[in-house]
Design a protein around this motif. Structure first.
Motif, PDB file in Angstrom:
ATOM      1  N   GLU A   1       0.812  -1.213   0.000  1.00  0.00           N
ATOM      2  CA  GLU A   1       0.000   0.000   0.000  1.00  0.00           C
ATOM      3  C   GLU A   1       0.849   1.269   0.000  1.00  0.00           C
ATOM      4  OE1 GLU A   1      -2.452  -0.350   3.430  1.00  0.00           O
ATOM      5  OE2 GLU A   1      -3.618  -2.050   2.637  1.00  0.00           O
ATOM      6  N   ASN A   2       2.132   1.104   0.299  1.00  0.00           N
ATOM      7  CA  ASN A   2       3.036   2.274   0.383  1.00  0.00           C
ATOM      8  C   ASN A   2       4.351   1.944  -0.327  1.00  0.00           C
ATOM      9  OD1 ASN A   2       1.549   3.994   2.647  1.00  0.00           O
ATOM     10  ND2 ASN A   2       1.581   1.868   3.331  1.00  0.00           N
ATOM     11  N   ASN A   3       4.232   1.550  -1.590  1.00  0.00           N
ATOM     12  CA  ASN A   3       5.408   1.064  -2.312  1.00  0.00           C
ATOM     13  C   ASN A   3       6.223   2.239  -2.857  1.00  0.00           C
ATOM     14  OD1 ASN A   3       7.272  -0.444  -3.846  1.00  0.00           O
ATOM     15  ND2 ASN A   3       5.740  -2.050  -4.172  1.00  0.00           N
ATOM     16  N   ASN A   4       6.950   2.862  -1.944  1.00  0.00           N
ATOM     17  CA  ASN A   4       7.792   4.001  -2.300  1.00  0.00           C
ATOM     18  C   ASN A   4       9.011   4.029  -1.387  1.00  0.00           C
ATOM     19  OD1 ASN A   4       7.194   5.953   0.079  1.00  0.00           O
ATOM     20  ND2 ASN A   4       5.147   5.377  -0.665  1.00  0.00           N
ATOM     21  N   ARG A   5      10.026   4.725  -1.825  1.00  0.00           N
ATOM     22  CA  ARG A   5      11.291   4.714  -1.097  1.00  0.00           C
ATOM     23  C   ARG A   5      11.172   5.361   0.279  1.00  0.00           C
ATOM     24  NH1 ARG A   5      16.050   7.451  -0.250  1.00  0.00           N
ATOM     25  NH2 ARG A   5      17.910   6.115  -0.226  1.00  0.00           N
ATOM     26  N   ALA A   6      10.412   6.450   0.376  1.00  0.00           N
ATOM     27  CA  ALA A   6      10.296   7.145   1.666  1.00  0.00           C
ATOM     28  C   ALA A   6       9.730   6.219   2.747  1.00  0.00           C
ATOM     29  CB  ALA A   6       9.407   8.389   1.507  1.00  0.00           C
ATOM     30  N   TRP A   7       8.653   5.496   2.414  1.00  0.00           N
ATOM     31  CA  TRP A   7       8.063   4.577   3.391  1.00  0.00           C
ATOM     32  C   TRP A   7       9.054   3.470   3.738  1.00  0.00           C
ATOM     33  CZ3 TRP A   7       7.104  -0.561   3.999  1.00  0.00           C
ATOM     34  CH2 TRP A   7       6.234  -0.919   5.035  1.00  0.00           C
TER      35      TRP A   7
END
Length: 223
Positions: free
Chosen positions: A15-21
C-alpha cells in the motif's frame, strides 16, 4: 520466523510502495530479512537430508532481493511485495544464469505461501535439452510423472505458456508430446498462512520439496 509480522509488513509495503516509506520502515525489514535468512538456512539443512547436492548452498545467495528491476517495466514500484528464495545445487537462482532445477518458495502480501519445484521458463538451449531428454528417457519421464508422492502433493506438471503446436524439430507423435510443448517443467501449489502459522515452517517446506524431488532428480539428468 514471525510470519504474522512478515505478512503485516508486506501488506503495508504493497500500500506504500515508495522509497520514503521503505526507508522509514527499514529496521522492520532488516529484522524480517534476517529471520527469513535463518529460515532458508534451516531449510537447506533439511533438504540436504534427502538431496545432498544442495547441502552446501549458501542461504544468502538463495534469497531474492526486495528491490524490483524497473528498467523495462511499466510498473515503477521499487519493491517486491514478497519474500522469496530459490535453492539450487549450482547456487544460481535465475534460469537465465543456468541455475538448473530449483526448490522455490515465497510468502506474499496476501499471506499466500507458494511452493514450487523444477525449472520455470528455462532459456531456449536448456529448454531444448529438457525436451530432448523427454524423448531419450520417455520411460523414466513417464515413471516420474506417476510418482505417487509427487502426484498426490502437486498433481500434474503446470502447463503455463504451453505451445499449441510441437516445437520445431519434434514430431507430433513423439512420446509425451503434450509435455514437450511445455515452456516450463515445474510443479507448484499455494496455501494460505493467514490463519495458520506453522511452528516449524522449514520442516513443512522440506516435506513439500521432498515430494517434488523426483522431478528435480529427473531434470538433473537432462544434459
Amino acid at each position: 520466523m514471525h510470519i504474522r509480522d512478515l505478512i503485516q509488513f508486506l501488506g503495508e509495503l504493497s500500500e506504500n510502495n515508495n522509497r520514503a516509506w521503505f526507508v522509514m520502515n527499514k529496521p522492520r525489514y532488516d529484522i524480517l530479512r534476517a529471520e527469513f535468512l535463518e529460515l532458508v538456512g534451516r531449510l537447506i539443512a533439511e533438504i540436504g537430508k534427502f538431496d545432498p547436492e544442495v547441502a552446501g548452498c549458501n542461504p544468502k545467495k538463495a534469497l531474492f532481493r526486495i528491490n524490483r528491476d524497473i528498467r523495462f517495466s511499466h510498473d515503477k514500484s521499487p519493491y517486491k511485495t514478497a519474500f522469496s528464495a530459490s535453492i539450487t545445487a549450482s547456487g544460481l537462482k535465475k534460469p537465465s544464469q543456468g541455475g538448473g532445477p530449483a526448490y522455490y518458495f515465497h510468502i506474499d502480501a496476501s499471506g499466500t505461501l507458494l511452493v514450487a519445484g523444477g525449472e520455470y521458463m528455462p532459456p531456449p538451449d536448456r529448454l531444448r535439452t529438457i525436451r530432448q531428454h523427454v524423448i531419450d528417457d520417455a520411460a523414466g519421464f513417464g515413471k516420474m510423472l506417476k510418482n505417487k508422492k509427487l502426484k498426490d502433493a502437486f498433481g500434474d506438471l503446470q502447463d503455463e505458456g504451453k505451445l499449441s503446436r510441437p516445437p520445431k524439430g519434434f514430431a507430433p507423435d513423439a512420446p509425451h508430446i503434450e509435455y514437450i510443448k511445455h515452456k516450463s517443467f515445474i510443479v507448484w501449489k499455494e496455501t494460505s498462512l493467514k490463519k495458520k502459522f506453522p511452528a516449524d515452517l522449514d520442516k513443512e517446506l522440506a516435506a513439500e520439496f521432498k515430494n517434488a524431488y523426483p522431478l528435480i532428480a529427473w531434470l538433473r539428468q537432462a544434459k
